[in-house]
Design a protein around this motif. Structure first.
Motif, PDB file in Angstrom:
ATOM      1  N   LEU A  69      -1.570   3.061  -0.537  1.00 41.42           N
ATOM      2  CA  LEU A  69       0.032   3.212  -0.623  1.00 41.42           C
ATOM      3  C   LEU A  69       0.367   4.649   0.045  1.00 41.42           C
ATOM      4  O   LEU A  69      -0.493   5.753   0.198  1.00 41.42           O
ATOM      5  N   ASP A  70       1.359   4.721   0.651  1.00 43.46           N
ATOM      6  CA  ASP A  70       2.329   5.666   1.121  1.00 43.46           C
ATOM      7  C   ASP A  70       2.799   6.542   0.548  1.00 43.46           C
ATOM      8  O   ASP A  70       3.525   6.038  -0.483  1.00 43.46           O
ATOM      9  N   ASP A  73       5.825   5.147  -1.712  1.00 42.37           N
ATOM     10  CA  ASP A  73       5.592   3.533  -2.252  1.00 42.37           C
ATOM     11  C   ASP A  73       5.649   3.692  -3.459  1.00 42.37           C
ATOM     12  O   ASP A  73       5.027   4.633  -4.503  1.00 42.37           O
TER      13      ASP A  73
END
Length: 87
Positions: A69-70, A73
């Motif tokens: 995940l960034d 997110d």
């Protein structure tokens, strides 16, 4: 380091804030990046649930192999957010 070394999932269920009924969080900040060596307990990232911020510790020593995940997110409680490859 062998590419066949076992990977350990970084999950959030065990460190989820107990005083919230919310089941979704947001990644606020990653403290490290893929390919970085980490020791068990090192803070990997910070996430937020409602107004509670939580640091995610490395569940094992090794190399941060994959970030799923960034920052910013959203994810659900218990979702795998990264993988650590043991050495």
């Amino acid at each position: 380091m062998s590419s066949n070394a076992p990977r350990v999932a970084v999950e959030t269920a065990d460190i989820w804030p107990a005083d919230t009924d919310e089941n979704e969080g947001v990644v606020v900040n990653w403290f490290t990046s893929e390919g970085t060596r980490v020791d068990e307990g090192d803070p990997l990232c910070e996430f937020q649930v409602e107004k509670v911020s939580v640091d995610v510790p490395a569940p094992a020593s090794g190399t941060l192999d994959e970030i799923a995940l960034d920052e910013d997110d959203e994810f659900e409680k218990g979702e795998t957010i990264a993988w650590i490859r043991r050495e």
